[in-house]
Write a protein that holds these residues in place. Structure first.
Motif, PDB file in Angstrom:
ATOM      1  N   PHE A  78     -26.450  14.449 -34.398  1.00 60.76           N
ATOM      2  CA  PHE A  78     -25.509  14.561 -33.278  1.00 60.76           C
ATOM      3  C   PHE A  78     -24.701  15.807 -33.600  1.00 60.76           C
ATOM      4  O   PHE A  78     -23.617  15.735 -34.189  1.00 60.76           O
ATOM      5  CB  PHE A  78     -24.635  13.303 -33.194  1.00 60.76           C
ATOM      6  N   TYR A  79     -25.284  16.975 -33.251  1.00 66.37           N
ATOM      7  CA  TYR A  79     -24.749  18.256 -33.706  1.00 66.37           C
ATOM      8  C   TYR A  79     -23.330  18.528 -33.209  1.00 66.37           C
ATOM      9  O   TYR A  79     -22.621  19.357 -33.772  1.00 66.37           O
ATOM     10  CB  TYR A  79     -25.698  19.386 -33.285  1.00 66.37           C
ATOM     11  N   GLU A  80     -22.902  17.816 -32.161  1.00 63.96           N
ATOM     12  CA  GLU A  80     -21.524  17.966 -31.684  1.00 63.96           C
ATOM     13  C   GLU A  80     -20.520  17.559 -32.769  1.00 63.96           C
ATOM     14  O   GLU A  80     -19.345  17.913 -32.714  1.00 63.96           O
ATOM     15  CB  GLU A  80     -21.295  17.101 -30.441  1.00 63.96           C
ATOM     16  N   PHE A  81     -21.007  16.777 -33.744  1.00 65.04           N
ATOM     17  CA  PHE A  81     -20.122  16.324 -34.818  1.00 65.04           C
ATOM     18  C   PHE A  81     -20.543  16.882 -36.171  1.00 65.04           C
ATOM     19  O   PHE A  81     -20.120  16.386 -37.214  1.00 65.04           O
ATOM     20  CB  PHE A  81     -20.074  14.787 -34.843  1.00 65.04           C
ATOM     21  N   GLY A  82     -21.394  17.906 -36.155  1.00 65.14           N
ATOM     22  CA  GLY A  82     -21.830  18.520 -37.398  1.00 65.14           C
ATOM     23  C   GLY A  82     -23.337  18.426 -37.557  1.00 65.14           C
ATOM     24  O   GLY A  82     -23.989  17.617 -36.898  1.00 65.14           O
ATOM     25  N   THR A  83     -23.874  19.268 -38.434  1.00 68.41           N
ATOM     26  CA  THR A  83     -25.331  19.338 -38.557  1.00 68.41           C
ATOM     27  C   THR A  83     -25.867  18.439 -39.677  1.00 68.41           C
ATOM     28  O   THR A  83     -27.075  18.265 -39.793  1.00 68.41           O
ATOM     29  CB  THR A  83     -25.777  20.789 -38.828  1.00 68.41           C
ATOM     30  N   GLY A  84     -24.981  17.878 -40.484  1.00 70.04           N
ATOM     31  CA  GLY A  84     -25.428  16.981 -41.554  1.00 70.04           C
ATOM     32  C   GLY A  84     -25.713  15.586 -41.016  1.00 70.04           C
ATOM     33  O   GLY A  84     -25.088  15.151 -40.050  1.00 70.04           O
ATOM     34  N   LYS A  85     -26.657  14.905 -41.640  1.00 70.79           N
ATOM     35  CA  LYS A  85     -27.043  13.565 -41.166  1.00 70.79           C
ATOM     36  C   LYS A  85     -25.900  12.553 -41.287  1.00 70.79           C
ATOM     37  O   LYS A  85     -25.887  11.536 -40.613  1.00 70.79           O
ATOM     38  CB  LYS A  85     -28.244  13.031 -41.959  1.00 70.79           C
ATOM     39  N   GLU A  86     -24.963  12.819 -42.191  1.00 76.10           N
ATOM     40  CA  GLU A  86     -23.856  11.879 -42.357  1.00 76.10           C
ATOM     41  C   GLU A  86     -22.611  12.302 -41.577  1.00 76.10           C
ATOM     42  O   GLU A  86     -21.646  11.546 -41.490  1.00 76.10           O
ATOM     43  CB  GLU A  86     -23.530  11.720 -43.852  1.00 76.10           C
ATOM     44  N   ASP A  87     -22.657  13.483 -40.990  1.00 75.39           N
ATOM     45  CA  ASP A  87     -21.496  13.981 -40.243  1.00 75.39           C
ATOM     46  C   ASP A  87     -21.128  13.106 -39.043  1.00 75.39           C
ATOM     47  O   ASP A  87     -19.946  12.815 -38.836  1.00 75.39           O
ATOM     48  CB  ASP A  87     -21.725  15.420 -39.766  1.00 75.39           C
ATOM     49  N   PRO A  88     -22.106  12.696 -38.210  1.00 76.44           N
ATOM     50  CA  PRO A  88     -21.719  11.896 -37.036  1.00 76.44           C
ATOM     51  C   PRO A  88     -20.984  10.603 -37.414  1.00 76.44           C
ATOM     52  O   PRO A  88     -19.957  10.275 -36.816  1.00 76.44           O
ATOM     53  CB  PRO A  88     -23.066  11.611 -36.348  1.00 76.44           C
ATOM     54  N   ALA A  89     -21.480   9.895 -38.422  1.00 73.68           N
ATOM     55  CA  ALA A  89     -20.802   8.655 -38.823  1.00 73.68           C
ATOM     56  C   ALA A  89     -19.397   8.966 -39.340  1.00 73.68           C
ATOM     57  O   ALA A  89     -18.442   8.222 -39.127  1.00 73.68           O
ATOM     58  CB  ALA A  89     -21.617   7.924 -39.887  1.00 73.68           C
ATOM     59  N   ARG A  90     -19.252  10.127 -39.983  1.00 71.39           N
ATOM     60  CA  ARG A  90     -17.972  10.477 -40.590  1.00 71.39           C
ATOM     61  C   ARG A  90     -16.973  10.991 -39.553  1.00 71.39           C
ATOM     62  O   ARG A  90     -15.794  10.681 -39.612  1.00 71.39           O
ATOM     63  CB  ARG A  90     -18.216  11.550 -41.667  1.00 71.39           C
ATOM     64  N   TYR A  91     -17.451  11.763 -38.570  1.00 72.70           N
ATOM     65  CA  TYR A  91     -16.512  12.480 -37.698  1.00 72.70           C
ATOM     66  C   TYR A  91     -16.445  11.996 -36.250  1.00 72.70           C
ATOM     67  O   TYR A  91     -15.619  12.485 -35.485  1.00 72.70           O
ATOM     68  CB  TYR A  91     -16.834  13.980 -37.711  1.00 72.70           C
ATOM     69  N   ALA A  92     -17.299  11.053 -35.852  1.00 73.95           N
ATOM     70  CA  ALA A  92     -17.295  10.629 -34.440  1.00 73.95           C
ATOM     71  C   ALA A  92     -16.423   9.403 -34.197  1.00 73.95           C
ATOM     72  O   ALA A  92     -16.309   8.944 -33.057  1.00 73.95           O
ATOM     73  CB  ALA A  92     -18.726  10.361 -33.961  1.00 73.95           C
ATOM     74  N   GLY A  93     -15.779   8.910 -35.234  1.00 71.91           N
ATOM     75  CA  GLY A  93     -15.024   7.662 -35.116  1.00 71.91           C
ATOM     76  C   GLY A  93     -13.949   7.684 -34.044  1.00 71.91           C
ATOM     77  O   GLY A  93     -13.712   6.682 -33.363  1.00 71.91           O
ATOM     78  N   GLU A  94     -13.275   8.830 -33.869  1.00 68.77           N
ATOM     79  CA  GLU A  94     -12.152   8.910 -32.929  1.00 68.77           C
ATOM     80  C   GLU A  94     -12.587   9.350 -31.528  1.00 68.77           C
ATOM     81  O   GLU A  94     -11.749   9.485 -30.638  1.00 68.77           O
ATOM     82  CB  GLU A  94     -11.105   9.915 -33.436  1.00 68.77           C
ATOM     83  N   PHE A  95     -13.864   9.598 -31.361  1.00 70.18           N
ATOM     84  CA  PHE A  95     -14.379  10.072 -30.066  1.00 70.18           C
ATOM     85  C   PHE A  95     -14.020   9.062 -28.972  1.00 70.18           C
ATOM     86  O   PHE A  95     -14.261   7.862 -29.108  1.00 70.18           O
ATOM     87  CB  PHE A  95     -15.895  10.252 -30.186  1.00 70.18           C
ATOM     88  N   ARG A  96     -13.415   9.570 -27.874  1.00 73.46           N
ATOM     89  CA  ARG A  96     -12.957   8.665 -26.799  1.00 73.46           C
ATOM     90  C   ARG A  96     -14.071   8.458 -25.770  1.00 73.46           C
ATOM     91  O   ARG A  96     -14.498   9.418 -25.116  1.00 73.46           O
ATOM     92  CB  ARG A  96     -11.714   9.245 -26.106  1.00 73.46           C
ATOM     93  N   THR A  97     -14.491   7.223 -25.612  1.00 72.96           N
ATOM     94  CA  THR A  97     -15.584   6.916 -24.685  1.00 72.96           C
ATOM     95  C   THR A  97     -15.102   6.142 -23.463  1.00 72.96           C
ATOM     96  O   THR A  97     -15.895   5.658 -22.674  1.00 72.96           O
ATOM     97  CB  THR A  97     -16.687   6.117 -25.401  1.00 72.96           C
ATOM     98  N   ARG A  98     -13.771   6.027 -23.309  1.00 76.87           N
ATOM     99  CA  ARG A  98     -13.168   5.476 -22.094  1.00 76.87           C
ATOM    100  C   ARG A  98     -11.950   6.317 -21.751  1.00 76.87           C
ATOM    101  O   ARG A  98     -11.201   6.628 -22.687  1.00 76.87           O
ATOM    102  CB  ARG A  98     -12.698   4.011 -22.278  1.00 76.87           C
ATOM    103  N   PRO A  99     -11.645   6.646 -20.489  1.00 76.53           N
ATOM    104  CA  PRO A  99     -12.557   6.407 -19.367  1.00 76.53           C
ATOM    105  C   PRO A  99     -13.797   7.298 -19.486  1.00 76.53           C
ATOM    106  O   PRO A  99     -13.757   8.349 -20.131  1.00 76.53           O
ATOM    107  CB  PRO A  99     -11.719   6.819 -18.150  1.00 76.53           C
ATOM    108  N   TRP A 100     -14.891   6.884 -18.841  1.00 75.96           N
ATOM    109  CA  TRP A 100     -16.140   7.653 -18.904  1.00 75.96           C
ATOM    110  C   TRP A 100     -16.859   7.514 -17.569  1.00 75.96           C
ATOM    111  O   TRP A 100     -17.020   6.391 -17.078  1.00 75.96           O
ATOM    112  CB  TRP A 100     -17.031   7.113 -20.020  1.00 75.96           C
ATOM    113  N   THR A 101     -17.229   8.624 -16.995  1.00 74.50           N
ATOM    114  CA  THR A 101     -18.021   8.560 -15.773  1.00 74.50           C
ATOM    115  C   THR A 101     -19.292   9.377 -15.943  1.00 74.50           C
ATOM    116  O   THR A 101     -19.328  10.358 -16.672  1.00 74.50           O
ATOM    117  CB  THR A 101     -17.247   9.097 -14.543  1.00 74.50           C
ATOM    118  N   VAL A 102     -20.318   8.920 -15.274  1.00 73.82           N
ATOM    119  CA  VAL A 102     -21.592   9.640 -15.251  1.00 73.82           C
ATOM    120  C   VAL A 102     -21.806  10.100 -13.817  1.00 73.82           C
ATOM    121  O   VAL A 102     -21.861   9.283 -12.891  1.00 73.82           O
ATOM    122  CB  VAL A 102     -22.756   8.740 -15.710  1.00 73.82           C
ATOM    123  N   GLU A 103     -21.875  11.418 -13.650  1.00 71.57           N
ATOM    124  CA  GLU A 103     -22.117  11.990 -12.328  1.00 71.57           C
ATOM    125  C   GLU A 103     -23.616  12.096 -12.106  1.00 71.57           C
ATOM    126  O   GLU A 103     -24.319  12.708 -12.912  1.00 71.57           O
ATOM    127  CB  GLU A 103     -21.545  13.409 -12.307  1.00 71.57           C
TER     128      GLU A 103
END
Ligand SMILES: Nc1nc2c(c(=O)[nH]1)N[C@H]1C(S)=C(S)[C@@H](COP(=O)(O)O)O[C@H]1N2
Ligand SMILES: [Mo]
Length: 313
Positions: A78-103
């Motif tokens: 999940f390169y948005e959170f880094g290119t290392g395989k452990e980066d997404p688990a480490r850095y995506a914790g605070e990612f806000r998924t609400r509110p969320w709309t799909v156009e």
């Protein structure tokens, strides 16, 4: 509609083995139909914090053992959170998924913006146990919670002129630190031919192991195309467009000689820098042979009849 909220005394899905999870559910479904209750479109969720329960199993499910939850959520791309395989688990914790709309728009009669809550409520959720095969030659078996992509596409009534479907991930460098670096041309983009997108194996996933998707796996909604290399399965989708021409795709744009538009899993066509003939299932020691279309040939090979898959890789 069946709504069942987990009691506090019940184990969380993460605490029980996949086998017992599925046995329990089968028992529940058998009981429900014996009592004359129709399981139309599967269960709904009571609220976003509660797990998905009592979903029907997809007829496409693999019988292979699922990769443990800990591995599926700790080794990610999940390169948005880094290119290392452990980066997404480490850095995506605070990612806000609400509110969320799909156009959902483009060449369709009824373009619309869907709140994620409405998608969850109105979609026929199922447990879909699919293999995910990364182009880097590792693979996993993931018990997704998802529904056919075509169910969402049909809501907007695609026009006859629509030939492809384009997808985009959220663009938000403040939340996605990887987007500050031009490892890819952001936002992450992917595409499918319309008939591929309409195939019932292609799903939008909203959970795994009966729980809402962890952020590192593409919360709150991501594509899963099990017969293609993992990079087609775009995460954290905010836009889906019906289009006439073959859409841009991030890896294809970055390195067209290495990543084709189709990207069907194909052990006979090597990546220019490594073989694609074998793969390592995460958690296993020995490699195994990679299957054409990731083992889904019977379902999807007909989509590519008459095409030279070495040319259209
Ligand atoms: N937006 C976005 N989607 C993405 C990626 C990414 O970097 N950004 N990586 C892809 C790749 S290369 C793979 S193999 C899968 C990995 O999914 P998983 O982390 O849930 O196993 O997500 C795909 N979807
Ligand atoms: Mo990947």
């Amino acid at each position: 509609m069946l709504i069942r909220v987990r009691r506090a005394s019940e184990p969380k899905p993460s605490e029980i083995t996949p086998e017992s999870l599925h046995l329990d559910r089968r028992r529940f479904i058998a009981g429900a139909s014996a009592a004359g209750v129709a399981l139309v479109g599967g269960a709904a969720i009571a609220d976003e914090a509660s797990p998905f329960t009592d979903l029907p199993d997809s007829r496409f499910n693999t019988t292979e053992e699922s990769t443990p939850f800990d591995k599926i959520t700790a080794y990610n791309n999940f390169y948005e959170f880094g290119t290392g395989k452990e980066d997404p688990a480490r850095y995506a914790g605070e990612f806000r998924t609400r509110p969320w709309t799909v156009e959902v728009g483009g060449l369709c009669a009824k373009p619309a913006s869907f709140a994620i809550e409405d998608i969850l409520k109105s979609s026929p959720l199922e447990d879909r146990i699919y293999r995910l095969r990364c182009v880097e030659a590792w693979s996993m078996v993931v018990p997704w919670v998802g529904f056919p992509l075509r169910d969402l596409l049909n809501k907007v009534e695609p026009l006859g002129s629509a030939k492809f479907v384009a997808f985009e991930t959220l663009l938000d460098p403040e939340q996605m630190p990887g987007q500050a670096v031009r490892t890819l041309d952001w936002p992450y983009r992917e595409g499918l031919r319309l008939d591929e997108a309409m195939h019932p194996l292609a799903i939008l996933a909203v959970g795994l192991y009966g729980k809402p998707l962890p952020n590192q796996n593409g919360a709150p909604i991501r594509l899963v195309v099990p017969w293609k290399y993992g990079f087609k399965s775009i995460k954290s989708v905010v836009r889906i467009s019906l289009v006439e021409d073959m859409p841009q795709a991030s890896w294809n744009m970055a390195q067209p000689s290495e990543y084709g538009f189709y990207s069907n899993v194909n052990p006979a066509v090597d990546h220019p820098r490594w073989s694609q003939a074998r793969e390592r299932r995460i958690g296993e020691f020995l490699k195994r042979d990679t299957l054409p279309f990731n083992g889904y040939g019977e379902e999807v090979a007909s989509l590519y009849q008459g095409m030279d898959l070495a040319q259209w890789f």
